[in-house]
Write an enzyme that holds these catalytic residues in place. Structure first.
Site, PDB file in Angstrom:
ATOM      1  N   LYS A  66      26.690  54.826  53.166  1.00 45.83           N
ATOM      2  CA  LYS A  66      28.028  54.553  52.763  1.00 45.83           C
ATOM      3  C   LYS A  66      28.775  55.230  53.711  1.00 45.83           C
ATOM      4  O   LYS A  66      28.516  56.291  54.205  1.00 45.83           O
ATOM      5  CB  LYS A  66      28.363  54.863  51.355  1.00 45.83           C
ATOM      6  CG  LYS A  66      29.273  54.022  50.508  1.00 45.83           C
ATOM      7  CD  LYS A  66      28.718  52.767  50.091  1.00 45.83           C
ATOM      8  CE  LYS A  66      29.829  52.057  49.254  1.00 45.83           C
ATOM      9  NZ  LYS A  66      29.464  50.715  48.694  1.00 45.83           N
TER      10      LYS A  66
HETATM   11  P1  NAD Z   1      38.939  45.882  45.904  1.00 46.82           P
HETATM   12  O1  NAD Z   1      39.905  47.024  46.740  1.00 46.82           O
HETATM   13  O2  NAD Z   1      38.963  44.589  46.484  1.00 46.82           O
HETATM   14  O3  NAD Z   1      39.683  45.705  44.473  1.00 46.82           O
HETATM   15  C1  NAD Z   1      39.835  46.966  43.781  1.00 46.82           C
HETATM   16  C2  NAD Z   1      40.489  46.522  42.486  1.00 46.82           C
HETATM   17  O4  NAD Z   1      40.604  47.436  41.424  1.00 46.82           O
HETATM   18  C3  NAD Z   1      42.051  46.301  42.727  1.00 46.82           C
HETATM   19  O5  NAD Z   1      42.284  45.134  41.779  1.00 46.82           O
HETATM   20  C4  NAD Z   1      42.749  47.513  42.141  1.00 46.82           C
HETATM   21  O6  NAD Z   1      44.039  47.236  41.815  1.00 46.82           O
HETATM   22  C5  NAD Z   1      41.866  48.069  41.142  1.00 46.82           C
HETATM   23  N1  NAD Z   1      41.812  49.544  40.563  1.00 46.82           N
HETATM   24  C6  NAD Z   1      41.890  50.327  41.417  1.00 46.82           C
HETATM   25  N2  NAD Z   1      42.171  51.525  40.772  1.00 46.82           N
HETATM   26  C7  NAD Z   1      42.179  51.047  39.519  1.00 46.82           C
HETATM   27  C8  NAD Z   1      42.108  51.883  38.285  1.00 46.82           C
HETATM   28  N3  NAD Z   1      42.335  53.148  38.006  1.00 46.82           N
HETATM   29  N4  NAD Z   1      42.236  51.118  37.043  1.00 46.82           N
HETATM   30  C9  NAD Z   1      42.059  49.849  37.176  1.00 46.82           C
HETATM   31  N5  NAD Z   1      41.835  48.984  38.286  1.00 46.82           N
HETATM   32  C10 NAD Z   1      42.050  49.758  39.520  1.00 46.82           C
HETATM   33  O7  NAD Z   1      37.563  46.510  45.669  1.00 46.82           O
HETATM   34  P2  NAD Z   1      36.137  45.643  45.386  1.00 46.82           P
HETATM   35  O8  NAD Z   1      35.500  45.516  46.767  1.00 46.82           O
HETATM   36  O9  NAD Z   1      36.402  44.741  44.316  1.00 46.82           O
HETATM   37  O10 NAD Z   1      35.318  46.825  44.840  1.00 46.82           O
HETATM   38  C11 NAD Z   1      35.415  47.127  43.446  1.00 46.82           C
HETATM   39  C12 NAD Z   1      34.140  47.939  42.836  1.00 46.82           C
HETATM   40  O11 NAD Z   1      33.186  47.009  43.154  1.00 46.82           O
HETATM   41  C13 NAD Z   1      33.921  49.202  43.716  1.00 46.82           C
HETATM   42  O12 NAD Z   1      33.451  50.100  42.678  1.00 46.82           O
HETATM   43  C14 NAD Z   1      32.871  48.729  44.631  1.00 46.82           C
HETATM   44  O13 NAD Z   1      32.087  49.882  45.321  1.00 46.82           O
HETATM   45  C15 NAD Z   1      32.200  47.628  44.162  1.00 46.82           C
HETATM   46  N6  NAD Z   1      31.521  46.851  44.993  1.00 46.82           N
HETATM   47  C16 NAD Z   1      32.003  46.148  45.685  1.00 46.82           C
HETATM   48  C17 NAD Z   1      31.350  45.199  46.538  1.00 46.82           C
HETATM   49  C18 NAD Z   1      31.885  44.179  47.448  1.00 46.82           C
HETATM   50  O14 NAD Z   1      31.253  43.259  48.027  1.00 46.82           O
HETATM   51  N7  NAD Z   1      33.178  44.432  47.662  1.00 46.82           N
HETATM   52  C19 NAD Z   1      29.887  45.076  46.340  1.00 46.82           C
HETATM   53  C20 NAD Z   1      29.366  45.839  45.421  1.00 46.82           C
HETATM   54  C21 NAD Z   1      30.003  46.818  44.897  1.00 46.82           C
END
Ligand code: NAD
Length: 431
Positions: free
Chosen positions: A121
């Site tokens: 990561k």
């Molecule tokens: P992103 O940046 O696209 O979206 C994050 C979302 O969470 C946004 O809508 C943001 O406003 C919201 N957010 C941030 N802080 C917040 C809070 N305190 N309360 C409520 N909402 C909040 O990120 P993403 O890629 O969707 O990732 C989200 C989660 O999924 C993370 O934990 C990431 O590690 C995990 N993840 C992502 C992927 C991927 O392919 N993008 C894959 C596996 C896991």
């Protein structure tokens, strides 16, 4: 000096990794390793990342005289299984402990899905929302150069995570390619399709989670056509999860972003919300729903609750009050150890993060394979392969959970950890 963990075992001090999130990842690992009876030498090897690098570097702001010093990280947890793989996070709270926890979870996730990668990561401690596009581009290119000896298509392959996206991957791919003198699309996944990105990668984490929700709903007897869902976080994972749930006939009654939650018990009009988001970049101010807080959202009555934002959202404080039948984890590390116990006692079915969000890295694996073979698959091929891998991993986890009478998280960890431990034993110790 040694310290004791919650099982009364002596372990090495956490030292520079020490953080609540890394502690959670370590304790989850130690719990599953104990049940598996893992060889003690291997247990200690897997308790810490194999390689970590921290860099402080300058980022020139659009106002030319302003230069900000920022901190960047890359952590490779296990190099035993093949190249390492894991996203890059841009967030104001990123630290070594958080990145190390995420890297460890990537190891178990890849092993659970039978992908030929160890976990890694990366991250930069900045708030990307406060930066212009040109600042983000300069930051990304400098980050890539700082870690250029660590990453590579046969070494360590980054992907998007919170705060990063396909455009950021394109800048990393370009910077790396400039260094080596030719295009190397396979150095990152989650790229734009025109640069060698895979069809379906952008939607894959949400799509994969919904494949699992369908199987889990069948298992616990929820009829999706009459079901409701609540989703925390409306970024890449949350938005796609909402979309595919809606397509499956589920009524999405609440969503949220960092600014607020939106609730409508008759179901939200997702396409109108997407239009609002396009114009305003925030859910705040959307008129077609009641505004609620993120804490209220987690305790709404629903069939499926999907945390798709940050870590440490379901804790001992709110776990007794959740009113869902299924917790479908899109985010990494959303649930504390204490909350896990409460959910198990309350018989809330959990799709744990290392399984729940594994659709992302699985489609990333497909992208890397396509780049390596210089051959592009159709969306149908990507989705059908994704479906097969997701449902097989779900079945393996469910069978382990039932056989060993452990919760789904412990079962998923045991599936992943046992595979890595076996590989480590087979490779032996050098020299
Ligand atoms: P992103 O940046 O696209 O979206 C994050 C979302 O969470 C946004 O809508 C943001 O406003 C919201 N957010 C941030 N802080 C917040 C809070 N305190 N309360 C409520 N909402 C909040 O990120 P993403 O890629 O969707 O990732 C989200 C989660 O999924 C993370 O934990 C990431 O590690 C995990 N993840 C992502 C992927 C991927 O392919 N993008 C894959 C596996 C896991």
């Amino acid at each position: 000096m040694n310290i004791e963990n919650q099982y009364g075992e002596s372990v090495i001090p956490k030292a520079e990794w020490d953080s609540p999130m890394f502690n959670l990842a370590q304790q989850q690992f130690l719990g599953a390793a104990k049940l598996l009876g893992i060889d003690d030498n291997i247990r200690k090897r897997l308790l810490f990342p194999q390689r970590t690098q921290i860099a402080s570097f300058p980022c020139r702001k659009d106002k030319y005289s302003e230069v900000e010093t920022v901190f960047g990280y890359r952590v490779q947890h296990t190099l035993t299984m093949g190249p390492t793989k894991g996203g890059i996070r841009y967030h104001e709270d990123v630290n070594l402990g958080e990145v190390s926890a995420l890297a460890m979870w990537m190891t178990w996730k890849c092993a659970l899905m039978h992908l030929p990668f160890g976990g890694a990561k990366g991250g930069v401690r900045i708030d990307p929302k406060q930066m212009s596009r040109s600042e983000l581009q300069r930051l990304t290119r400098r980050y890539t150069i700082e870690f250029v000896n660590m990453i590579g298509p046969d070494k360590d392959i980054p992907a998007p995570d919170m705060g990063t996206n396909a455009q950021v991957m394109a800048w990393i791919m370009d910077t790396y390619s400039q260094q080596v003198g030719h295009s190397v699309p396979q150095v990152v996944t989650g790229k734009p399709v025109v640069l060698g990105g895979s069809q379906g990668r952008e939607q894959a984490t949400g799509r994969g989670l919904v494949y699992l929700i369908k199987d889990a709903a069948f298992h616990i007897g929820i009829d999706l056509k009459n079901a409701t869902a609540v989703i925390q976080g409306y970024g890449n994972v949350g938005k796609n999860t909402a979309l595919f749930l809606e397509q499956a006939g589920v009524k999405v009654i609440a969503i949220s972003d960092v600014s607020c939650g939106l609730y409508n018990e008759s179901g939200l009009a997702l396409s109108a919300i997407d239009d609002h988001l396009q114009e305003n970049s925030t859910l705040q101010g959307y008129a077609g729903a009641d505004q609620i807080s993120n804490n209220e959202l987690l305790e709404l009555e629903c069939d499926i609750l999907a945390p798709c934002a940050l870590q440490n959202q379901i804790t001992s404080q709110n776990a007794p009050y959740l009113k869902c039948k299924m917790l479908a984890e899109g985010a990494n590390g959303p649930t504390s150890l204490a909350a896990d116990k409460i959910l198990w006692e309350r018989k809330i079915f959990v799709l744990p993060d290392i399984l729940g969000n594994a659709g992302g890295v699985t489609a990333s694996y497909f992208e890397w394979v396509q780049n390596t073979q210089e051959y592009a698959w159709s969306l149908e091929e990507v989705n059908s392969r994704l479906h097969k891998i997701m449902v097989e991993a779900f079945q393996r986890t469910l069978i382990r959970s039932q056989r060993d009478n452990v919760d789904m998280r412990t079962a998923a960890l045991m599936e992943g950890i046992s595979r890595v431990a076996e590989a480590k034993l087979l490779r032996g110790v050098f020299p």
